[in-house]
Write a protein that holds these residues in place. Sequence first.
Motif, PDB file in Angstrom:
ATOM      1  N   LYS A   2       0.841  -1.184   0.000  1.00 54.66           N
ATOM      2  CA  LYS A   2       0.000   0.000   0.000  1.00 54.66           C
ATOM      3  C   LYS A   2       0.884   1.245   0.000  1.00 54.66           C
ATOM      4  CE  LYS A   2      -3.225  -2.599   2.747  1.00 54.66           C
ATOM      5  NZ  LYS A   2      -3.714  -2.853   4.064  1.00 54.66           N
ATOM      6  N   SER A   3       0.477   2.249  -0.784  1.00 57.73           N
ATOM      7  CA  SER A   3       1.235   3.491  -0.797  1.00 57.73           C
ATOM      8  C   SER A   3       0.281   4.664  -0.909  1.00 57.73           C
ATOM      9  CB  SER A   3       2.247   3.496  -1.946  1.00 57.73           C
ATOM     10  OG  SER A   3       1.587   3.517  -3.189  1.00 57.73           O
ATOM     11  N   ILE A   4       0.818   5.840  -0.585  1.00 58.64           N
ATOM     12  CA  ILE A   4       0.033   7.059  -0.621  1.00 58.64           C
ATOM     13  C   ILE A   4       0.987   8.230  -0.809  1.00 58.64           C
ATOM     14  CG2 ILE A   4       0.103   7.458   1.863  1.00 58.64           C
ATOM     15  CD1 ILE A   4      -2.791   8.387   1.719  1.00 58.64           C
ATOM     16  N   ASP A   5       0.502   9.288  -1.429  1.00 61.12           N
ATOM     17  CA  ASP A   5       1.236  10.544  -1.505  1.00 61.12           C
ATOM     18  C   ASP A   5       0.528  11.524  -0.575  1.00 61.12           C
ATOM     19  OD1 ASP A   5       3.287   9.924  -3.397  1.00 61.12           O
ATOM     20  OD2 ASP A   5       1.723   9.869  -4.929  1.00 61.12           O
ATOM     21  N   HIS A   6       1.253  12.013   0.414  1.00 54.68           N
ATOM     22  CA  HIS A   6       0.674  12.904   1.413  1.00 54.68           C
ATOM     23  C   HIS A   6       1.342  14.274   1.329  1.00 54.68           C
ATOM     24  CE1 HIS A   6      -0.182  14.572   5.419  1.00 54.68           C
ATOM     25  NE2 HIS A   6      -1.309  13.879   5.291  1.00 54.68           N
ATOM     26  N   PRO A   7       0.581  15.360   1.465  1.00 57.88           N
ATOM     27  CA  PRO A   7       1.162  16.697   1.333  1.00 57.88           C
ATOM     28  C   PRO A   7       2.291  17.002   2.323  1.00 57.88           C
ATOM     29  CG  PRO A   7      -1.240  16.836   1.534  1.00 57.88           C
ATOM     30  CD  PRO A   7      -0.865  15.403   1.682  1.00 57.88           C
ATOM     31  N   TYR A   8       2.230  16.458   3.526  1.00 57.50           N
ATOM     32  CA  TYR A   8       3.272  16.723   4.526  1.00 57.50           C
ATOM     33  C   TYR A   8       4.390  15.688   4.463  1.00 57.50           C
ATOM     34  CZ  TYR A   8       5.459  17.940   8.983  1.00 57.50           C
ATOM     35  OH  TYR A   8       6.359  18.323   9.951  1.00 57.50           O
ATOM     36  N   PHE A   9       4.024  14.417   4.412  1.00 63.69           N
ATOM     37  CA  PHE A   9       5.006  13.339   4.519  1.00 63.69           C
ATOM     38  C   PHE A   9       5.569  12.886   3.176  1.00 63.69           C
ATOM     39  CE2 PHE A   9       2.277  12.853   8.320  1.00 63.69           C
ATOM     40  CZ  PHE A   9       3.250  13.012   9.293  1.00 63.69           C
ATOM     41  N   GLY A  10       4.953  13.288   2.090  1.00 60.30           N
ATOM     42  CA  GLY A  10       5.406  12.857   0.772  1.00 60.30           C
ATOM     43  C   GLY A  10       4.912  11.462   0.442  1.00 60.30           C
ATOM     44  N   HIS A  11       5.688  10.759  -0.385  1.00 57.51           N
ATOM     45  CA  HIS A  11       5.305   9.409  -0.795  1.00 57.51           C
ATOM     46  C   HIS A  11       5.619   8.432   0.337  1.00 57.51           C
ATOM     47  CE1 HIS A  11       4.320   6.188  -3.530  1.00 57.51           C
ATOM     48  NE2 HIS A  11       5.401   5.539  -3.104  1.00 57.51           N
ATOM     49  N   LEU A  12       4.594   7.688   0.760  1.00 58.02           N
ATOM     50  CA  LEU A  12       4.742   6.711   1.832  1.00 58.02           C
ATOM     51  C   LEU A  12       4.321   5.338   1.331  1.00 58.02           C
ATOM     52  CD1 LEU A  12       3.013   8.678   4.740  1.00 58.02           C
ATOM     53  CD2 LEU A  12       5.479   8.454   4.337  1.00 58.02           C
ATOM     54  N   GLU A  13       5.041   4.333   1.779  1.00 65.91           N
ATOM     55  CA  GLU A  13       4.678   2.952   1.466  1.00 65.91           C
ATOM     56  C   GLU A  13       4.589   2.165   2.762  1.00 65.91           C
ATOM     57  OE1 GLU A  13       7.007   1.080  -1.542  1.00 65.91           O
ATOM     58  OE2 GLU A  13       6.907   2.833  -2.849  1.00 65.91           O
ATOM     59  N   GLU A  19       6.428  -6.869   9.960  1.00 67.61           N
ATOM     60  CA  GLU A  19       6.976  -6.047  11.025  1.00 67.61           C
ATOM     61  C   GLU A  19       6.566  -4.593  10.880  1.00 67.61           C
ATOM     62  OE1 GLU A  19      11.122  -6.580  11.734  1.00 67.61           O
ATOM     63  OE2 GLU A  19      11.037  -8.669  11.184  1.00 67.61           O
ATOM     64  N   THR A  20       6.560  -3.901  11.997  1.00 65.50           N
ATOM     65  CA  THR A  20       6.335  -2.463  12.008  1.00 65.50           C
ATOM     66  C   THR A  20       7.664  -1.796  11.679  1.00 65.50           C
ATOM     67  OG1 THR A  20       4.587  -2.704  13.631  1.00 65.50           O
ATOM     68  CG2 THR A  20       5.617  -0.541  13.460  1.00 65.50           C
ATOM     69  N   GLU A  21       7.619  -0.797  10.792  1.00 59.92           N
ATOM     70  CA  GLU A  21       8.843  -0.140  10.345  1.00 59.92           C
ATOM     71  C   GLU A  21       8.658   1.368  10.291  1.00 59.92           C
ATOM     72  OE1 GLU A  21       9.926  -1.622   6.501  1.00 59.92           O
ATOM     73  OE2 GLU A  21       9.932  -3.707   7.152  1.00 59.92           O
ATOM     74  N   VAL A  22       9.787   2.085  10.300  1.00 57.58           N
ATOM     75  CA  VAL A  22       9.772   3.526  10.076  1.00 57.58           C
ATOM     76  C   VAL A  22       9.566   3.740   8.577  1.00 57.58           C
ATOM     77  CG1 VAL A  22      11.123   5.659  10.146  1.00 57.58           C
ATOM     78  CG2 VAL A  22      11.289   4.003  12.031  1.00 57.58           C
ATOM     79  N   ILE A  23       8.519   4.504   8.224  1.00 55.89           N
ATOM     80  CA  ILE A  23       8.250   4.755   6.808  1.00 55.89           C
ATOM     81  C   ILE A  23       8.525   6.210   6.421  1.00 55.89           C
ATOM     82  CG2 ILE A  23       6.603   2.865   6.594  1.00 55.89           C
ATOM     83  CD1 ILE A  23       4.353   5.021   6.653  1.00 55.89           C
ATOM     84  N   TRP A  24       8.860   7.040   7.412  1.00 53.13           N
ATOM     85  CA  TRP A  24       9.211   8.434   7.144  1.00 53.13           C
ATOM     86  C   TRP A  24      10.071   8.936   8.285  1.00 53.13           C
ATOM     87  CZ3 TRP A  24       8.262  12.931   9.948  1.00 53.13           C
ATOM     88  CH2 TRP A  24       8.496  14.126   9.278  1.00 53.13           C
ATOM     89  N   GLU A  25      11.109   9.703   7.953  1.00 57.96           N
ATOM     90  CA  GLU A  25      11.948  10.361   8.946  1.00 57.96           C
ATOM     91  C   GLU A  25      12.049  11.825   8.575  1.00 57.96           C
ATOM     92  OE1 GLU A  25      15.731   8.485   9.948  1.00 57.96           O
ATOM     93  OE2 GLU A  25      14.989   6.639   9.024  1.00 57.96           O
ATOM     94  N   ASP A  44      -0.454  -3.695   8.021  1.00 55.53           N
ATOM     95  CA  ASP A  44      -1.901  -3.593   7.866  1.00 55.53           C
ATOM     96  C   ASP A  44      -2.419  -2.202   8.221  1.00 55.53           C
ATOM     97  OD1 ASP A  44      -2.062  -6.309   7.176  1.00 55.53           O
ATOM     98  OD2 ASP A  44      -2.044  -6.860   9.302  1.00 55.53           O
ATOM     99  N   SER A  45      -1.531  -1.194   8.192  1.00 52.64           N
ATOM    100  CA  SER A  45      -1.922   0.131   8.675  1.00 52.64           C
ATOM    101  C   SER A  45      -2.921   0.824   7.766  1.00 52.64           C
ATOM    102  CB  SER A  45      -0.694   1.017   8.855  1.00 52.64           C
ATOM    103  OG  SER A  45      -0.094   1.271   7.594  1.00 52.64           O
ATOM    104  N   GLY A  46      -2.923   0.530   6.501  1.00 52.81           N
ATOM    105  CA  GLY A  46      -3.875   1.150   5.602  1.00 52.81           C
ATOM    106  C   GLY A  46      -3.522   2.561   5.187  1.00 52.81           C
ATOM    107  N   LEU A  47      -2.548   3.187   5.826  1.00 51.15           N
ATOM    108  CA  LEU A  47      -2.134   4.553   5.523  1.00 51.15           C
ATOM    109  C   LEU A  47      -3.337   5.489   5.436  1.00 51.15           C
ATOM    110  CD1 LEU A  47       0.740   3.800   2.986  1.00 51.15           C
ATOM    111  CD2 LEU A  47       0.937   4.322   5.418  1.00 51.15           C
ATOM    112  N   ASP A  48      -3.986   5.683   6.550  1.00 49.11           N
ATOM    113  CA  ASP A  48      -5.181   6.498   6.663  1.00 49.11           C
ATOM    114  C   ASP A  48      -4.836   7.989   6.542  1.00 49.11           C
ATOM    115  OD1 ASP A  48      -6.985   8.071   8.916  1.00 49.11           O
ATOM    116  OD2 ASP A  48      -8.125   6.650   7.676  1.00 49.11           O
ATOM    117  N   VAL A  49      -5.420   8.656   5.560  1.00 47.43           N
ATOM    118  CA  VAL A  49      -5.143  10.071   5.289  1.00 47.43           C
ATOM    119  C   VAL A  49      -5.519  10.942   6.483  1.00 47.43           C
ATOM    120  CG1 VAL A  49      -5.723  12.045   3.826  1.00 47.43           C
ATOM    121  CG2 VAL A  49      -5.359   9.803   2.806  1.00 47.43           C
TER     122      VAL A  49
END
Length: 168
Positions: A2-13, A19-25, A44-49
């Motif tokens: 799953k991926s998303i483009d977010h105005p603050y965080f940019g492109h996230l996958e 495992e739980t991982e850091v997807i943005w720093e 399974d986070s779904g990357l909720d906007v």
Amino acid sequence: MKSIDHPYFGHLEAPSADETEVIWEGAASLGSSKVEAWLWAGPDSGLDVGELDAFATHLAHLPALDTAARAAIRENLRQDRYFIDHHADELDDAEVIRRLTREANGEAISADAFTAAMHPVRIGLWHLTGEAKARIVMDYTIDAETSDELLAVKMADDGTVASVDWES
């Protein structure tokens, strides 16, 4: 994945593994300082906007979180001085402890003074499905160069403090 483009965080996958991982720093401003920030997600986070927007708002208004965290730290230290006393004994050569000891003028270092001298070193944003308690974790230290001991202030997604925990 799953991926998303977010105005603050940019492109996230979202992580593809189990495992739980850091997807943005990144970093957030707190006065004239920058505080390291990490966005964690599970597979399974779904990357909720909506939740990502809330995290972005918290980072943009970090002084409000800092105020809540410091109030919780202060109350925690007033109820249990062991964190202060431990650092006063173990870090007596550290400049911050020497200064706090001088300012205490023969008395014990106060919870107020100790809290004011602490600073946040990291913010963890936890974007996890089914986890409602501690979405934001702010790690505070008295002196990052001489101690790896932290007070981790764990907050709900609305900024309400859930707990203050001593970690290293």
